[in-house]
Each structure stands twice: as structure tokens, then as C-alpha cells.
Design a protein around this motif. Structure first.
Motif, PDB file in Angstrom:
ATOM      1  N   LEU A 291     -24.268  26.252  11.808  1.00 36.44           N
ATOM      2  CA  LEU A 291     -25.815  25.835  11.490  1.00 36.44           C
ATOM      3  C   LEU A 291     -25.599  25.629  10.238  1.00 36.44           C
ATOM      4  N   GLY A 292     -26.161  24.185   9.609  1.00 38.88           N
ATOM      5  CA  GLY A 292     -26.261  24.222   8.092  1.00 38.88           C
ATOM      6  C   GLY A 292     -24.975  23.160   7.598  1.00 38.88           C
ATOM      7  N   VAL A 293     -24.144  22.976   8.249  1.00 40.11           N
ATOM      8  CA  VAL A 293     -23.027  21.851   8.121  1.00 40.11           C
ATOM      9  C   VAL A 293     -22.382  21.644   9.226  1.00 40.11           C
ATOM     10  N   PRO A 294     -22.155  20.528   9.699  1.00 43.10           N
ATOM     11  CA  PRO A 294     -23.019  19.414   9.322  1.00 43.10           C
ATOM     12  C   PRO A 294     -24.543  19.155   9.612  1.00 43.10           C
ATOM     13  N   THR A 295     -24.820  20.033  10.758  1.00 51.46           N
ATOM     14  CA  THR A 295     -26.081  20.137  11.123  1.00 51.46           C
ATOM     15  C   THR A 295     -27.005  20.444  10.065  1.00 51.46           C
ATOM     16  N   ASP A 296     -28.329  19.991   9.895  1.00 52.59           N
ATOM     17  CA  ASP A 296     -29.416  20.520   9.138  1.00 52.59           C
ATOM     18  C   ASP A 296     -29.618  22.210   9.455  1.00 52.59           C
ATOM     19  N   GLY A 297     -29.917  22.844   8.483  1.00 54.58           N
ATOM     20  CA  GLY A 297     -29.661  24.177   8.452  1.00 54.58           C
ATOM     21  C   GLY A 297     -31.265  24.821   8.308  1.00 54.58           C
ATOM     22  N   THR A 298     -31.399  25.975   7.633  1.00 52.46           N
ATOM     23  CA  THR A 298     -32.658  26.791   8.077  1.00 52.46           C
ATOM     24  C   THR A 298     -33.220  27.017   6.517  1.00 52.46           C
ATOM     25  N   HIS A 299     -32.827  26.125   5.566  1.00 55.68           N
ATOM     26  CA  HIS A 299     -33.538  26.571   4.127  1.00 55.68           C
ATOM     27  C   HIS A 299     -34.554  25.175   4.037  1.00 55.68           C
ATOM     28  N   ALA A 300     -35.366  25.617   5.050  1.00 63.77           N
ATOM     29  CA  ALA A 300     -36.652  24.514   5.481  1.00 63.77           C
ATOM     30  C   ALA A 300     -37.570  25.062   6.114  1.00 63.77           C
ATOM     31  N   GLN A 301     -38.743  24.506   6.084  1.00 67.00           N
ATOM     32  CA  GLN A 301     -39.852  25.033   7.084  1.00 67.00           C
ATOM     33  C   GLN A 301     -39.622  25.094   8.419  1.00 67.00           C
ATOM     34  N   TYR A 302     -38.640  24.123   8.996  1.00 65.56           N
ATOM     35  CA  TYR A 302     -38.430  24.049  10.472  1.00 65.56           C
ATOM     36  C   TYR A 302     -37.148  23.635  10.677  1.00 65.56           C
ATOM     37  N   VAL A 303     -36.609  24.068  11.630  1.00 66.23           N
ATOM     38  CA  VAL A 303     -35.147  24.087  12.124  1.00 66.23           C
ATOM     39  C   VAL A 303     -35.190  23.630  13.707  1.00 66.23           C
ATOM     40  N   LYS A 304     -34.430  22.631  14.041  1.00 66.09           N
ATOM     41  CA  LYS A 304     -34.190  22.496  15.578  1.00 66.09           C
ATOM     42  C   LYS A 304     -32.705  22.933  15.872  1.00 66.09           C
ATOM     43  N   VAL A 305     -32.636  23.904  17.011  1.00 69.50           N
ATOM     44  CA  VAL A 305     -31.489  24.211  17.430  1.00 69.50           C
ATOM     45  C   VAL A 305     -31.477  24.353  18.987  1.00 69.50           C
ATOM     46  N   PRO A 306     -30.098  24.276  19.621  1.00 70.56           N
ATOM     47  CA  PRO A 306     -29.996  24.359  21.022  1.00 70.56           C
ATOM     48  C   PRO A 306     -30.666  25.847  21.319  1.00 70.56           C
ATOM     49  N   ALA A 307     -31.484  25.645  22.542  1.00 73.64           N
ATOM     50  CA  ALA A 307     -31.892  26.953  23.058  1.00 73.64           C
ATOM     51  C   ALA A 307     -31.003  27.988  23.338  1.00 73.64           C
ATOM     52  N   GLU A 308     -29.867  27.648  23.821  1.00 68.09           N
ATOM     53  CA  GLU A 308     -28.621  28.639  23.964  1.00 68.09           C
ATOM     54  C   GLU A 308     -28.309  29.289  22.619  1.00 68.09           C
ATOM     55  N   ASN A 309     -28.763  29.077  21.701  1.00 70.81           N
ATOM     56  CA  ASN A 309     -28.522  29.776  20.369  1.00 70.81           C
ATOM     57  C   ASN A 309     -29.671  30.449  19.778  1.00 70.81           C
TER      58      ASN A 309
END
Length: 335
Positions: free
Chosen positions: A106-124
Motif C-alpha cells: 500500500l502506498g505505491v502504486p496504490t494510494d496510501g495512508t498519508h491522507a484523511q481517507y484510504v480505501k483498501v481491500p476488506a481482506e487487508n
């Protein structure tokens, strides 16, 4: 939402705090409103364009803890309002021994957590243990998972064994120390900072040496009497020292080489000592759950060195580059 955005490689001035759209969740995904995120050395490499798969613009950050605000179709067991931690190892693959072709962090290439919101797969996503604070929860995932797999899956650490952790102070190293001490290992560390060695001893290390001193390897050999397992993130000349420290039949686990390639590796020492040299990186979903269970079972609190507000992301990067921290650097996300 506010987010740190990197649009091109460079110094800390390339870390821009911008307004960007809140991500929309798809099938099997969750949207998390982050309370805290954490930093890793990887974030600096991304900013400098030194990490594989870097694409810009990018929102960095692998670690985070927050609250579920919406879920996509098919998501079960995670309702709105759940307090959660994020496993940043995406798409590990089918084989627990190594990552698959679709693996990423998470964070490269998928947008990561240095933000107010993040979306991720539920399995993670896993529920945050109640005994961890938000900042402790954010600090744990990437570095903790790396340390857990290195020690227990790859290194097969056992009670009473002697462990060496070079370069104590960084996030992974402090997690290695906590976990090795928890299972009754005899832990020794190295650092160029005597205060960090003292802090490690307070956390259960048996001792340590300053690697700036001449013959530090010999000093550590006399102190330990030989080593059963070394966990290396440094490479370079340090790796050769670890080979000399190793007892016959022992293990060296490696997942980094911050000082570069190993020069003049003396192979006969490796095979005459019957050494196992084991590579590792990140960990499986099962290992992530094992990490959470381990910290809960032993009531261990991750070590947080400093907390910066997200708005001071440039200062936080500069602080990490100085290498003076002991534990994790955490970011407080504006609400």
C-alpha cells in the motif's frame, strides 16, 4: 480530503499537502477514515524515485489505523464504525513461501495512508486490539509484519537462542527486539549511538556494541560467545561481520542492504559453517494475524518515537532522514 501528494521526485519540498477527492469503494473494499498513519524508510525512497514501481502523482504511506466509514458490496464482518488496522501487504498470492506476481505494498502504486481517507481491500483490514492506542496501532503493521516473518517463519527463532540485531533504533529493529525478548531469546544489538544501546538494554537486550569502534565484531563475539540468528537490514561490511559471528549451523535472515552490496564475501566460511542465509520481505495475511495475536498475548506496546501532524510531513521526512529516532515515526491525521 487532505492528502500528501508527490508529483515528482526530489527533496522534501516535493511533499505537497493538497485537497483531493475521497476514494470511492468498490466490491470487496472498505473506506477508512484515518486517525493516525506511520512512516517507513520506504516513503523516502518513493519520494526520491528509488523504489520499484513508483508512479506519480502518488499518495504515500503504508501504515494506518482508523475507523471504517463505508463498505463495498460483498464485505462481511466489518461494519461502519469498526476500529481497524491496515495490513499493507496487498495480494500476497497463493504460496506462503513467496509473493505472487500481483503483490504490492500500500502506498505505491496504490494510494496510501498519508491522507484523511484510504480505501483498501476488506481482506487487508483487521480490528484494532483495544489495548493499543491509535498511534500504536498505526505504528505496528509494515515493520511489525516484516519483523514477525523474519524472526519466526524464516528465522525459526527458539527460546534461549542468541540473536543479533544490527542498527537498533529503526522501526523494524525495535519490533525485532520486542518480539525476541518476549520469547526468551538473548538479544544483542549494535548502534553508533550509545543512548540507543542503553534504550535497547532497558527493553530487555543483554547488551550491545558501537559499530563505529574498531573491531566491534570481535567485541560482540566475546560478548555473545557466538550467534544463533542475525537479522540483517544493513548489508555491506556488516554482513561479513555477521558471518564471522555466526555459530556453525546458524541462520542469517536478510531483508535490506542500506549500505549496499556485500564486498569480498568469503564463501568458504558460509559453507564450512553450514550457514542458512534466508531472504524475506513483508508477510502473509496469516502472519499478519499472527503478529496481532502475538502483541495481544504478550501485551506489547509498539514504541512510538515522535508524532508529527500530517501538515508537518516535510519536517517528518527530514527527521527520519537524520536517523536519530528510536521506534516509529507517526503522523496524526487531521479530523
Amino acid at each position: 480530503m487532505k492528502a500528501v501528494v508527490i508529483r515528482e521526485t526530489g527533496g522534501t519540498e516535493k511533499l505537497l499537502l493538497e485537497e483531493v477527492p475521497i476514494p470511492k469503494v468498490g466490491c470487496g473494499e472498505v473506506l477508512i477514515r484515518l486517525h493516525y498513519a506511520a512512516m517507513n524508510r520506504r516513503d523516502i525512497f518513493v519520494r526520491m524515485g528509488l523504489y520499484p514501481g513508483v508512479k506519480f502523482p502518488s499518495i504515500p504511506g503504508a501504515d494506518g489505523a482508523g475507523e471504517v466509514v463505508s463498505v463495498g458490496e460483498g464485505v462481511k464482518g466489518l461494519g461502519k464504525g469498526s476500529n481497524v488496522l491496515i495490513n499493507p501487504a496487498l495480494n500476497w498470492g497463493d504460496n506462503p513461501r513467496f509473493t505472487g506476481k500481483e503483490f504490492s505494498i500500500l502506498g505505491v502504486p496504490t494510494d496510501g495512508t498519508h491522507a484523511q481517507y484510504v480505501k483498501v481491500p476488506a481482506e487487508n483490514v483487521v480490528k484494532k486490539p483495544a489495548f493499543l492506542s491509535w498511534e500504536e496501532g498505526a505504528a505496528l503493521p509494515l515493520a511489525g509484519l516484516t519483523a514477525y516473518r523474519a524472526l519466526f517463519t524464516r528465522g525459526a527463532l527458539r527460546e534461549g537462542e542468541t540473536v543479533v540485531i544490527p542498527g537498533i533504533g529503526g522501526g523494524v529493529a525495535t519490533f525485532l527486539l520486542q518480539m525476541a525478548v518476549a520469547v526468551g531469546a538473548k538479544v544483542y544489538v549494535t548502534s553508533s549511538d550509545e543512548k540507543k544501546i542503553e534504550q535497547a538494554v532497558k527493553l530487555g537486550a543483554k547488551g550491545g556494541v558501537n559499530y563505529r569502534t574498531p573491531d566491534w565484531g570481535k567485541e560482540l563475539k566475546e560478548m555473545t560467545g557466538g550467534v544463533d540468528i542475525s537479522i540483517d537490514t544493513i548489508g555491506g561490511d556488516t554482513f561479513n561481520q555477521l558471518i564471522h559471528l555466526a555459530r556453525p549451523g546458524s541462520r542469517i535472515v536478510t531483508f535490506g542492504a542500506t549500505t549496499g552490496p556485500v564486498p569480498n564475501l568469503i564463501m568458504p566460511i558460509v559453507f564450512l559453517k553450514q550457514l542458512d542465509i534466508l531472504g524475506t520481505t513483508m508477510g502473509t495475511p496469516e502472519e499478519f494475524q499472527g503478529l496481532i495475536d502475538f502483541y495481544e498475548k504478550h501485551s506489547i506496546h509498539p514504541i512510538v518515537d515522535t508524532i508529527f501532524p500530517l501538515e508537518q510531513i516535510q519536517v517528518a521526512h527530514h527527521y527520519m532522514e537524520q536517523g536519530n529516532q528510536f521506534g516509529k515515526i507517526v503522523l496524526k491525521i487531521p479530523q
